[in-house]
Motif scaffolding. Sequence first.
Motif, PDB file in Angstrom:
ATOM      1  N   THR A  14       0.838  -1.192   0.000  1.00 47.16           N
ATOM      2  CA  THR A  14       0.000   0.000   0.000  1.00 47.16           C
ATOM      3  C   THR A  14       0.874   1.243   0.000  1.00 47.16           C
ATOM      4  OG1 THR A  14      -1.911   1.096   1.020  1.00 47.16           O
ATOM      5  CG2 THR A  14      -0.253   0.193   2.523  1.00 47.16           C
ATOM      6  N   TYR A  15       0.348   2.304  -0.566  1.00 49.89           N
ATOM      7  CA  TYR A  15       0.920   3.644  -0.464  1.00 49.89           C
ATOM      8  C   TYR A  15      -0.190   4.636  -0.777  1.00 49.89           C
ATOM      9  CZ  TYR A  15       1.477   3.259  -5.565  1.00 49.89           C
ATOM     10  OH  TYR A  15       1.263   3.057  -6.898  1.00 49.89           O
ATOM     11  N   ALA A  16      -0.010   5.878  -0.380  1.00 48.70           N
ATOM     12  CA  ALA A  16      -1.028   6.909  -0.578  1.00 48.70           C
ATOM     13  C   ALA A  16      -0.427   8.073  -1.359  1.00 48.70           C
ATOM     14  CB  ALA A  16      -1.550   7.388   0.764  1.00 48.70           C
ATOM     15  N   THR A  17      -1.266   8.722  -2.156  1.00 47.29           N
ATOM     16  CA  THR A  17      -0.822   9.856  -2.963  1.00 47.29           C
ATOM     17  C   THR A  17      -1.802  11.011  -2.829  1.00 47.29           C
ATOM     18  OG1 THR A  17       0.158   8.334  -4.582  1.00 47.29           O
ATOM     19  CG2 THR A  17      -0.145  10.622  -5.277  1.00 47.29           C
ATOM     20  N   PHE A  18      -1.297  12.164  -2.414  1.00 48.39           N
ATOM     21  CA  PHE A  18      -2.084  13.403  -2.414  1.00 48.39           C
ATOM     22  C   PHE A  18      -1.947  14.009  -3.794  1.00 48.39           C
ATOM     23  CE2 PHE A  18      -2.182  18.106  -1.449  1.00 48.39           C
ATOM     24  CZ  PHE A  18      -3.566  18.186  -1.347  1.00 48.39           C
ATOM     25  N   ASP A 106      -7.408  15.473  -3.892  1.00 52.16           N
ATOM     26  CA  ASP A 106      -7.872  14.213  -3.328  1.00 52.16           C
ATOM     27  C   ASP A 106      -6.676  13.373  -2.924  1.00 52.16           C
ATOM     28  OD1 ASP A 106      -6.897  12.904  -5.633  1.00 52.16           O
ATOM     29  OD2 ASP A 106      -8.857  12.303  -6.349  1.00 52.16           O
ATOM     30  N   ILE A 107      -6.974  12.257  -2.277  1.00 54.12           N
ATOM     31  CA  ILE A 107      -5.953  11.269  -1.929  1.00 54.12           C
ATOM     32  C   ILE A 107      -6.416   9.942  -2.504  1.00 54.12           C
ATOM     33  CG2 ILE A 107      -4.888   9.923  -0.067  1.00 54.12           C
ATOM     34  CD1 ILE A 107      -5.041  12.425   1.682  1.00 54.12           C
ATOM     35  N   THR A 108      -5.501   9.265  -3.168  1.00 56.19           N
ATOM     36  CA  THR A 108      -5.774   7.908  -3.618  1.00 56.19           C
ATOM     37  C   THR A 108      -4.828   6.966  -2.875  1.00 56.19           C
ATOM     38  OG1 THR A 108      -5.882   6.415  -5.521  1.00 56.19           O
ATOM     39  CG2 THR A 108      -4.249   8.161  -5.629  1.00 56.19           C
TER      40      THR A 108
END
Length: 150
Positions: A14-18, A106-108
């Motif tokens: 997992t990782y998150a992107t703004f 957004d954040i994905t």
Amino acid sequence: MTDYDDEYATCEETYATFRVFSEKMTPEDISSIIGTEPTKHFQKGDLRFERAPPETRQFHAHGWFYSTRGISPSHDCRRHLDILIQDCLADEAAIKSLQQRGCKTDITVYYVYTQGGPTISPKQMRALADVNVEVWWDLYRSDSDDIDSH
């Protein structure tokens, strides 16, 4: 809640992107307001896909992205969300300024799982609501042979 499970057994990656998109503000403008450099960006008009039809060959807006990919090896997406909240979203006035100038934010969260799913804490929900940033998960079922059939 700060008790993270960095090994989160049902998550393989997992990782998150703004993400910030703008018709007018360049990635440099966005960085100057947020106070953080992106991990990736593109300019309106940059080549997107060389072999694509002319109408989709170039980006139609500026894009600014800050990803936790490679920053944290944790399999707990809460840790990745905290990184974004602390690094990019800490200045509520800056994020609201971008939104007032027409930026879409957004954040994905990229999430590869075996079973179950991700978790988000109430504290994170509050922080994201305060800056009016939605989160969505890009979910992928693992092909791992370790999945138990129930």
